[in-house]
Scaffold this motif. Structure first.
Motif, PDB file in Angstrom:
ATOM      1  N   TYR A  53      -2.318  -6.272  -5.454  1.00  0.00           N
ATOM      2  CA  TYR A  53      -1.693  -6.802  -4.279  1.00  0.00           C
ATOM      3  C   TYR A  53      -0.290  -7.437  -4.061  1.00  0.00           C
ATOM      4  CZ  TYR A  53      -6.889  -6.702  -4.162  1.00  0.00           C
ATOM      5  OH  TYR A  53      -8.216  -6.270  -4.669  1.00  0.00           O
ATOM      6  N   ILE A  54       0.237  -7.146  -5.220  1.00  0.00           N
ATOM      7  CA  ILE A  54       1.545  -7.706  -5.499  1.00  0.00           C
ATOM      8  C   ILE A  54       2.580  -6.596  -5.558  1.00  0.00           C
ATOM      9  CG2 ILE A  54       3.051  -9.041  -6.902  1.00  0.00           C
ATOM     10  CD1 ILE A  54       0.705 -10.670  -5.786  1.00  0.00           C
ATOM     11  N   ALA A  55       3.672  -6.725  -4.816  1.00  0.00           N
ATOM     12  CA  ALA A  55       4.730  -5.614  -4.678  1.00  0.00           C
ATOM     13  C   ALA A  55       5.490  -5.649  -6.033  1.00  0.00           C
ATOM     14  CB  ALA A  55       5.789  -6.167  -3.635  1.00  0.00           C
ATOM     15  N   PRO A  56       5.628  -4.249  -6.556  1.00  0.00           N
ATOM     16  CA  PRO A  56       6.095  -4.046  -7.912  1.00  0.00           C
ATOM     17  C   PRO A  56       7.396  -5.101  -8.226  1.00  0.00           C
ATOM     18  CG  PRO A  56       5.869  -1.822  -6.689  1.00  0.00           C
ATOM     19  CD  PRO A  56       5.596  -2.915  -5.670  1.00  0.00           C
ATOM     20  N   GLN A  57       8.217  -5.469  -7.448  1.00  0.00           N
ATOM     21  CA  GLN A  57       9.432  -6.150  -7.602  1.00  0.00           C
ATOM     22  C   GLN A  57       9.015  -7.642  -7.840  1.00  0.00           C
ATOM     23  OE1 GLN A  57       8.955  -4.655  -4.909  1.00  0.00           O
ATOM     24  NE2 GLN A  57       9.524  -5.970  -2.965  1.00  0.00           N
ATOM     25  N   ASN A  58       7.807  -8.094  -7.563  1.00  0.00           N
ATOM     26  CA  ASN A  58       7.172  -9.311  -7.931  1.00  0.00           C
ATOM     27  C   ASN A  58       6.291  -9.384  -8.855  1.00  0.00           C
ATOM     28  OD1 ASN A  58       8.850 -10.173  -5.679  1.00  0.00           O
ATOM     29  ND2 ASN A  58       7.338  -9.862  -4.082  1.00  0.00           N
ATOM     30  N   GLN A  59       5.997  -8.424  -9.638  1.00  0.00           N
ATOM     31  CA  GLN A  59       4.893  -8.655 -10.555  1.00  0.00           C
ATOM     32  C   GLN A  59       5.181  -9.458 -11.776  1.00  0.00           C
ATOM     33  OE1 GLN A  59       1.973  -6.975 -10.723  1.00  0.00           O
ATOM     34  NE2 GLN A  59       1.954  -5.754  -9.015  1.00  0.00           N
TER      35      GLN A  59
END
Length: 454
Positions: free
Chosen positions: A116-122
């Motif tokens: 549920y997390i955007a790739p840039q925020n992983q």
């Protein structure tokens, strides 16, 4: 001599605690991924997996309980004190802060939050999640005397309840109508042996040599003092664990088999579990799986931090206090957990392929020791021959960049020409048997000479 007996509920609680300590990150993800690859060879694959994933951990706990050893160091000292230090440190670092402990945090994140997390925020999300995860594990680990209550009576029953819900739904409505697809890749041939080596990934046979001490301490805390009572109590608690783990492993593997009717084979079981939970229950399933995985990983993390800290403090009493070891191991685990799940699994494999044969032979020698009078020579010869083969298994599972070098390939060619079953990770069996036989011959010769002198 007074023999105290515990109630059935006490043994169930101790068995529940042991199961809770064992059943963590890898125990959830590896059977599912294995099932996806095994396909129509799932039965021999499961049998091999249960042997190393359930049978060996059970024997490991028994080896500690029956041998009367106070620790892994005490048991492995039968080979040599220096070897005991090496094996105890290497094994505890592997199931502790280097591989297994970081995996508890990364698996929880990969399954529960990452989708549920955007790739840039992983990267940032993984950092925050693992920070909170290991902070909670740290708090519980600072009070090790509460481990039976928290793991055996609270966390584990909750985990089993939530996991049972997912398993029942998946079996009631199997994907693809329960059709079993064909096996993939290596599982087309020698599925039993591939299942056997897949069981290494759980690290439970290694952990059993550590958790066995926790079981013995818990039984003593409940009032068992006689060695024979502790041995019997260990067996009874171990049977509870053996039954629970066997049932759940088989169910998870079959769910993995059916999932290939709906999804492609995943890169790791964490991804597969997330897909399965979402397929059946949508957002509710995602939340349910997040709870299951976090509980499973948290209880194992608490057990590993507690056990490793206690062992290092006892082995090196002049170094750090128990609480300081708890802080050190928790911080290291937190840092390594931010490397990522797939990378941790890949790096762990060669280490496991080296340590597992040494642990298996030590467990079997401890259980068979009455047959050869517990004589050191049998431990020594068996271990020397096993180390030779285990080094080859480790080289054979190095990252491809290293494995494909000319030096490593020349070493592997020698092993392939000398050892049967080396190509399927079982090359250590014949050398271990030869070492055991040689040791027994030395024993017989020594006993014969002693008899003649008298």
């Amino acid at each position: 001599m007074i023999h105290k007996k515990l109630s059935l509920s006490s043994y169930v609680f101790v068995g529940s605690m042991l199961f809770g300590l064992f059943f963590g990150a890898g125990n959830l993800i590896f059977p599912v991924h294995m099932g996806q690859e095994a396909g129509n060879n799932i039965i021999p694959t499961i049998l091999g997996f249960l042997l190393t994933g359930v049978g060996l951990p059970f024997l490991g706990v028994l080896a500690i309980g029956i041998s009367g050893s106070s620790s892994l160091y005490d048991l492995s000292s039968r080979i040599h004190p220096y070897y005991a230090v090496f094996l105890t440190v290497a094994l505890n670092l592997t199931i502790g802060p280097i591989f297994a402990l970081p995996r508890t945090g990364s698996v929880s994140y990969e399954i529960g939050l990452a989708p549920y997390i955007a790739p840039q925020n992983q990267t940032l999300s993984l950092f925050i999640f693992t920070l909170l995860f290991f902070l909670i594990a740290l708090i519980f680990s600072l009070k090790p005397n509460k481990i039976l209550l928290w793991v055996g009576k609270v966390l584990n029953p909750l985990f089993l309840l939530f996991l049972a819900i997912l398993i029942i739904i998946a079996f009631y409505q199997p994907m693809g109508g329960g059709i079993i697809p064909p096996a993939h890749d290596a599982f087309k041939t020698a599925p039993f042996f591939h299942g056997f080596t897949e069981g290494y990934n759980t690290m439970d046979a290694l952990a059993s040599l550590v958790f066995g001490v926790i079981v013995i301490d818990t039984l003593r805390g409940l009032g068992l003092n006689q060695p024979s009572d502790i041995a019997v109590g260990t067996i009874k608690a171990g049977i509870v664990t053996l039954i629970l783990m066997s049932i759940i492993y088989a169910c998870l593997a079959y769910i993995g088999v059916f999932s290939v009717n709906q999804f492609t084979v995943s890169s790791n079981g964490g991804i597969a579990l997330a897909q399965i939970a979402d397929y059946y229950l949508g957002m509710i399933g995602d939340v349910l799986l997040a709870i299951i995985v976090t509980l499973a990983c948290l209880k194992t993390a608490i057990g590993l931090i507690t056990a490793c800290s206690d062992i290092f403090h006892k082995m090196f009493p002049s170094s750090l206090s128990y609480k300081n070891y708890v802080f050190v191991f928790t911080i290291i685990s937190f840092i390594i957990s931010n490397v990522g799940l797939t990378q941790i699994i890949n790096l762990a494999v060669p280490v496991l392929m080296f340590l597992y044969p040494l642990s298996i032979t030590l467990i079997l020698l401890a259980l068979l020791s009455p047959l050869f009078g517990n004589q050191q020579i049998v431990y020594v010869t068996t271990t020397i021959f096993t180390i030779f083969a285990a080094l080859g298994d480790a080289c054979n599972n190095l990252p491809l960049l290293i494995k494909n070098t000319e030096f490593i390939q020349s070493i592997l060619n020698i092993y392939n020409s000398l050892l049967p079953f080396f190509n399927i990770g079982m090359g250590w069996i014949l050398p271990a048997v030869i070492g055991f036989i040689i040791g027994c011959i030395f024993c017989l010769k020594s006993n014969f000479n002693t008899f003649n002198q008298h």
